[in-house]
Each structure stands twice: as C-alpha cells, then as structure tokens.
Design a protein around this motif. Structure first.
Motif, PDB file in Angstrom:
ATOM      1  N   THR A 147       0.857  -1.342   0.044  1.00  0.00           N
ATOM      2  CA  THR A 147       0.011   0.130  -0.035  1.00  0.00           C
ATOM      3  C   THR A 147       0.912   1.282   0.201  1.00  0.00           C
ATOM      4  O   THR A 147       1.889   1.341   0.523  1.00  0.00           O
ATOM      5  CB  THR A 147      -0.915   0.154   1.145  1.00  0.00           C
ATOM      6  OG1 THR A 147      -0.138   0.165   2.344  1.00  0.00           O
ATOM      7  CG2 THR A 147      -1.663  -1.283   1.526  1.00  0.00           C
ATOM      8  N   LEU A 148       0.165   2.391  -0.313  1.00  0.00           N
ATOM      9  CA  LEU A 148       0.799   3.700  -0.216  1.00  0.00           C
ATOM     10  C   LEU A 148       0.060   4.327   0.821  1.00  0.00           C
ATOM     11  O   LEU A 148      -1.172   4.403   0.701  1.00  0.00           O
ATOM     12  CB  LEU A 148       0.928   4.337  -1.731  1.00  0.00           C
ATOM     13  CG  LEU A 148       1.575   3.885  -2.616  1.00  0.00           C
ATOM     14  CD1 LEU A 148       1.308   4.524  -4.101  1.00  0.00           C
ATOM     15  CD2 LEU A 148       3.160   3.860  -2.426  1.00  0.00           C
ATOM     16  N   ASP A 150      -0.591   8.215   2.897  1.00  0.00           N
ATOM     17  CA  ASP A 150      -0.377   9.734   3.139  1.00  0.00           C
ATOM     18  C   ASP A 150       0.297   9.899   4.418  1.00  0.00           C
ATOM     19  O   ASP A 150       0.299   9.136   5.601  1.00  0.00           O
ATOM     20  CB  ASP A 150      -1.436  10.475   2.697  1.00  0.00           C
ATOM     21  CG  ASP A 150      -2.544  10.499   3.434  1.00  0.00           C
ATOM     22  OD1 ASP A 150      -2.448   9.751   4.738  1.00  0.00           O
ATOM     23  OD2 ASP A 150      -3.778  10.660   3.221  1.00  0.00           O
ATOM     24  N   GLU A 168      10.867   2.035  -5.943  1.00  0.00           N
ATOM     25  CA  GLU A 168      10.243   2.683  -4.993  1.00  0.00           C
ATOM     26  C   GLU A 168       9.517   2.170  -3.520  1.00  0.00           C
ATOM     27  O   GLU A 168       8.583   2.798  -2.889  1.00  0.00           O
ATOM     28  CB  GLU A 168       8.761   3.194  -5.606  1.00  0.00           C
ATOM     29  CG  GLU A 168       9.036   3.933  -7.014  1.00  0.00           C
ATOM     30  CD  GLU A 168       7.975   4.212  -7.948  1.00  0.00           C
ATOM     31  OE1 GLU A 168       6.948   3.793  -7.604  1.00  0.00           O
ATOM     32  OE2 GLU A 168       8.008   4.813  -9.167  1.00  0.00           O
ATOM     33  N   ASP A 171       8.625   4.038  -0.091  1.00  0.00           N
ATOM     34  CA  ASP A 171       7.201   4.348   0.096  1.00  0.00           C
ATOM     35  C   ASP A 171       6.209   3.235   0.400  1.00  0.00           C
ATOM     36  O   ASP A 171       5.109   3.559   0.397  1.00  0.00           O
ATOM     37  CB  ASP A 171       6.868   5.300  -1.116  1.00  0.00           C
ATOM     38  CG  ASP A 171       7.630   6.502  -1.379  1.00  0.00           C
ATOM     39  OD1 ASP A 171       8.119   6.976  -0.254  1.00  0.00           O
ATOM     40  OD2 ASP A 171       7.916   6.880  -2.525  1.00  0.00           O
ATOM     41  N   TYR A 172       6.565   1.945   0.390  1.00  0.00           N
ATOM     42  CA  TYR A 172       5.770   0.906   0.274  1.00  0.00           C
ATOM     43  C   TYR A 172       5.315   0.412   1.887  1.00  0.00           C
ATOM     44  O   TYR A 172       6.528   0.509   2.746  1.00  0.00           O
ATOM     45  CB  TYR A 172       6.272  -0.358  -0.546  1.00  0.00           C
ATOM     46  CG  TYR A 172       6.099   0.003  -2.270  1.00  0.00           C
ATOM     47  CD1 TYR A 172       5.584   0.982  -2.524  1.00  0.00           C
ATOM     48  CD2 TYR A 172       6.474  -0.926  -2.983  1.00  0.00           C
ATOM     49  CE1 TYR A 172       5.669   1.313  -4.010  1.00  0.00           C
ATOM     50  CE2 TYR A 172       6.680  -0.897  -4.452  1.00  0.00           C
ATOM     51  CZ  TYR A 172       6.167   0.330  -4.887  1.00  0.00           C
ATOM     52  OH  TYR A 172       5.776   0.501  -6.218  1.00  0.00           O
TER      53      TYR A 172
END
Length: 611
Positions: A147-148, A150, A168, A171-172
């Motif tokens: 998932t990402l 915020d 990336e 950010d995971y």
C-alpha cells in the motif's frame, strides 16, 4: 467486535505439512497457527469468531473443538461457514460466503496462514479509526500486496505484484492481511463492491482487489496501521515456516535456531549482528553502484571457469595464476585442502572449528596456549612439531576467536625452521588486513611463496572485503601441481558472475580498501578502550575485526547472548562449548562501525550493571 478468519485454502506449497491437515494447523514451535490466532483474540476480549473452512474442514473443526472449550475461550463463540468449492475458488469467494456475518458487527478480518503478536489485535481495538489495514514498512523479505500511505496514514493506493516497483519500496507498506472493518463500512461499501467485483471478474480472485478499487475511489475510506515487521510472519512454504519458528521462539531456543541458519540475516532487518565477521567500511557505495549497474548482464551470463578466476585473483594479489586458486568462500578451499591432507596437524587452540572439522584424514595435535590470554608464539608451535613429529601446522593469524597475532618476522622464522623438517604451514590470513598499519603484512607474495615451498596461504575475501554474500576466498602456493589439484577438486563453475565481476573491478577500489582497513584498526582501539571500562567485562588484545571477551561477574555468556537477542535484537557469539571455553563466560564481539559499536557499549553497560 467479532473476528472473521478465512481458512478454506489448501496450502499446497507447504507440502507434507498440509497433506493430512489444513494450513492453519501447521505447528510453529509446538503450537498451531490457529491456536496462536484464537488465543490472541481471546486475550483481547473478542466474543465471536467466524471461520470460513474448506479443505479438510472436518479435520480442522474437530481439532479446534478438541483444543478449545468454554473455559479457555473465555466466552468467545466459534462458528463455521463451509466453502465447498474451495479448490475452484479463491479468498474473494470465501469472504463472499461470510458477507452476512461481516455486516452484523464490527469485524477483525484475518487470514489463517499468519503468526502474529497479540499486540497487533490490541492496537486495532484501541485505535479510534473504524476501518484499518495492518501494514508494515516494506522489507526485502516481504512478498505480496503493498500500500501507499499519506501523512495521516490514509491508504492512497494498493499495489499488486504487476504494479510493484523495486526502486520505490521506500514508500511501500506491505499488507499484513489483518483488517478492522466497521459494520457500516462492510454493509455500505465493502460487501456491495465485493458482490459487484465477483460478478464481473469471477470467484477465483482476491478480496484485496476490492480494497484496491475502494482506495482508488476514495483515499479516506481505509487507513493503514503500521506495525513492526518482526511482529508477524506469513507462512506459505517450509522455508517460511523455518523463519517463523526462529522469529517467534524465545530464550535459548531462539538463539539456537538463529545460530543454526549460519547467515541469511537480511531476513531479520531489525537484528544487529555482532556475531558474523565482515568489514563495515568496505565496499564503498561507488563499487556497489557499479555492481548494481551490471546486475542484469551478470545475472543472465555464465561465469568463467577456474583459469580465468586465477588470472583475476593473481592480478589482485600480484601472483602468478598457476600459484592461486579461487574458492566459493574460504570454506570451500578449507574443505578441498582437508581432503588432501594426511598425517599429524598441529593446531593452536582455541581455533576456527571449520579447519579441524574438515581435517578428517588427519590426527589433530593441539598446541597449548597461555590460559591467561590464549596467546602463543612460533616457539610454542615448533616445540610441538619436533616433539610429536607433526606433518602440517595450521596457523590462523590473527587467530579466531582469540585475536592472537604473530608478526611477520616470527612467522618467516617459523617457516624457515619447518622447511628442512618437510613440514607444511597452512597460513590463514583472513583477518590480517585489519592489523595495525605498522605491523600489517601478507604472505600472498611471489617471493615468499617461491622461497618457502612448504607454505600454503588461505584468505577469505568474504570476511576481509565485506562481501560475504559473494562467497569468495583464495588459496595460494608456489606448488602449481598442488594448485591444479585443488582446482580439479572444485566444481568448474564454483564462482558466480557477480563474484567474477567483483574480482575484475576490485583494483579500482584498492586504495579505498586500504583506508577501510585503517578505519577498522582505529575503531578497534577505541572499541577496546570503551569496552574495558565496563565492569564485569575483560577484553583480550586483538589484531582482528573482532574481540574475545570474558564475563567476570555473575552473568554467564549464554544468558547474556539470550538477553541481548530478546531485549535488544543484538546477536553475539557465545563461545560456550568450544574447545578451551568450557566455562560459560566467553563471548566474541564483531567490530562494526562507531555508531553500532556505541549501541553495543551502552547496552552492555546497562545489562552487566544489572539495570
């Protein structure tokens, strides 16, 4: 609050473990996954549990009924829903079958192949957020849906394997497959979308796909609840099971299981390893970048054979290729060497056990060392040689685990004495590059090898050069026939392309390597000074990248090793049982960089002070 578990799957990848039982009946350290899960739910006051069963449903139901009763369930009721087409559907259909139960109450949804700490359920229940997915920051051992998040932990995207990008991963957050859904969320959003998705894409899909759609439509629908990666583990195959048993064992059992893996600690990213010996200051990032830039080529191309490896190693150490052989780590070379040796071998004890264990065709003759500090001299070795009629001498310099060091002049003098006696010297200089700069030397030298035809030099590149994952080591001798014999003993492709490329590019970074060894020597001096201030700890002199220490107080080495592992995720070498260390008081500490060493210093101060 109720719980809903999906346990209909067959668990084929677990092989024999699920031949006569279900996936959640697989035992981890003597207790099954389903027992761990039920106990965690009971501990957190859950009053109802619904289990969707399928494969060997009767076996699972009987097992649960035999293990749990009203008393140990503390009032929690267990209901079963059967998915009779478990072999033709996936978990989206199992969840669909439980849709009515899902809408009746707030629900903790979990899968049956998990082992997890009960605190995860506690955190879910304490959170005021009604809809949560338990997640962990991505680590290299993880696999599956990510998932990402915020800044407020809202899930802004759910990534399946097709959309995963290794560049990336910072950010995971990996889904743990434990969720909390409010009954309103289930009734108004999840179940309607679940039904629609199943009608459109069929029953052989995953329920996470529905969450992906919902997160795409609204990022405020579901939030992530981050937990540490070592709080849970997903078990899909026997390798997963072995890792889970290590992660969730306790005390001496955990230490023993960790020791038995002999590495692979990248699977335990929270662990600080002061047991295995590497160079924390090498390789430099630029070298790593060069290896990464060529990874596709190296991955898809065959490596060269032994002749090319000898050319590359000969270039590094300025030796003739016929005088050097490259091994899959020094361990392979030690094994090949051991196959060829016979007669009596003089070995100063304590020593690196890999050598005597591989010298199966030899009679080991111990060289006694000073009991105060395990030191010895060339004279001590020579006395044993002459008295016992020894054929070969093993000299690890600096020695492991004592750190004892013989200077160059003394070793050359020993060689000169051994030569007319026709006695070989096996000289392991795997740690010699870490010696203080003014006494540092090497016997990987053409002039020395040619002068002493009784000399065999072994060097572990893995340990010295900080690349244990590449598995590289060298063995050198002026006897080219002997070198060829070792080459023939080893497999033709014993070194992979990554190891070969490392040997090819090393020369560009040789100055950086020398500087890295200086850094180790400097840090060792500081480390010894600070450790020596700790009450209850005696530190022995060393010229290696490790320190032998003796506990002088009431603390035993096994207790200290267990305490450090369980409370601090610190792994050290307990030497108890090793020859010369029958008393449980000795430990070996690897020297890491200053930041890590300071962590160990402060931790030892606290534990040995009894605080």
């Amino acid at each position: 609050m109720q719980a809903l578990m999906l346990a209909a799957g067959m668990g084929k990848r677990l092989g024999r473990y699920t031949k006569n039982a279900t996936k959640c009946m697989v035992p981890v350290n003597g207790k099954t996954l389903i027992e761990y899960a039920i106990e965690a739910l009971v501990k957190n006051g859950i009053k109802k549990m619904v289990i969707v069963v399928g494969y060997k449903s009767d076996v699972l139901i009987d097992f649960i009924n035999s293990k749990f009763n009203k008393k140990n369930l503390n009032g929690m009721e267990i209901e079963f829903i059967e998915n009779k087409v478990y072999d033709k559907t996936n978990n989206i259909y199992s969840l669909y079958m439980a849709r009515e139960a899902l809408c009746q109450d707030d629900t903790i949804l979990l899968e049956s192949d998990l082992i997890f700490k009960p605190e995860i359920i506690t955190k879910l229940l304490k959170s005021k957020d009604p809809n949560l997915a338990v997640v962990s920051h991505f680590e290299s051992w993880m696999d599956g849906t990510c998932t990402l998040l915020d800044e407020e932990n809202h899930i802004t995207g759910i990534l399946d394997k097709a959309h995963f990008n290794w560049f990336e991963t910072e950010d995971y957050y990996k889904t743990v497959n434990i969720y909390k859904f409010s009954k309103e969320f289930s009734k108004d959003y999840y179940v309607p979308f679940l039904e629609a998705y199943q009608k459109s894409f069929g029953k052989n899909e995953y329920y996470e796909q529905v969450l992906k759609v919902l997160s795409f439509l609204s990022s405020s629908t579901l939030k992530g609840l981050p937990v540490p990666g070592d709080d849970w583990y997903e078990i899909d195959d026997p390798a997963d099971l072995a890792i889970a048993e290590t992660r969730f064992s306790k005390g001496k059992d955990k230490l023993k299981l960790l020791q038995k893996t002999y590495g692979g600690y990248w699977r335990y990213p929270q662990l600080k390893d002061y047991c295995y010996l590497v160079n924390p200051y090498f390789p430099p990032q630029k070298m790593v970048d060069e290896l990464e830039a060529n990874i596709k080529t190296l991955l898809t191309q065959y490596p060269s054979g032994a002749a090319q490896m000898s050319l590359l190693a000969g270039k590094i150490f300025n030796l003739l290729p016929e005088h050097i052989v490259v091994g899959n780590g020094a361990a392979e070379l030690i094994s090949s060497l051991g196959d060829k040796l016979t007669g009596k071998v003089a070995v100063p004890y304590p020593t690196f056990n890999e050598y005597p264990e591989r010298f199966a065709n030899c009679q080991i003759v111990p060289v006694k060392t000073n009991p105060k500090d395990f030191s010895y001299t060339a004279k001590d070795i020579l006395e044993v040689v002459k008295k016992e009629g020894v054929n070969t001498v093993l000299l690890i310099n600096p020695d492991n685990p004592s750190g004892n060091f013989l200077q160059k002049k003394e070793v050359l003098s020993l060689l000169k004495e051994l030569q007319p006696l026709n006695v070989k010297l096996v000289f392991d200089e795997s740690f010699i590059d870490f010696a203080d700069k003014d006494i540092r030397y090497t016997l990987l030298n053409e002039e020395i090898l040619n002068e002493y035809d009784n000399l065999i030099v072994v060097k572990s590149i893995s340990k010295s050069y900080g690349v244990p994952g590449l598995r590289l080591g060298v063995l050198a001798s002026s006897n080219s026939d002997y070198i060829n014999l070792i080459k023939k003993t080893n497999a033709i492709w014993n070194i992979n392309s990554f190891g070969e490329y490392y040997l090819q590019i090393y020369e560009k970074y040789s100055k950086t390597y020398a500087s890295a060894c200086d850094s180790i020597a400097e840090e060792r001096a500081r480390f010894i000074k600070e450790l020596s201030k700790i009450k209850g700890l005696k530190v022995y002199p060393s010229q290696a990248n490790f320190l032998l220490c003796r506990l002088t107080g009431n603390m035993t080495s096994d207790k200290l090793a267990v305490t450090l592992l369980e409370k601090c995720n610190i792994f050290i070498k307990d030497l108890t049982g090793k020859k010369c260390f029958e008393e449980p008081k000795y430990i070996r500490l690897a020297i890491r960089d200053k930041e890590d060493n300071d962590i160990l210093i402060e931790t030892l101060k606290t534990i040995l002070a009894g605080k």
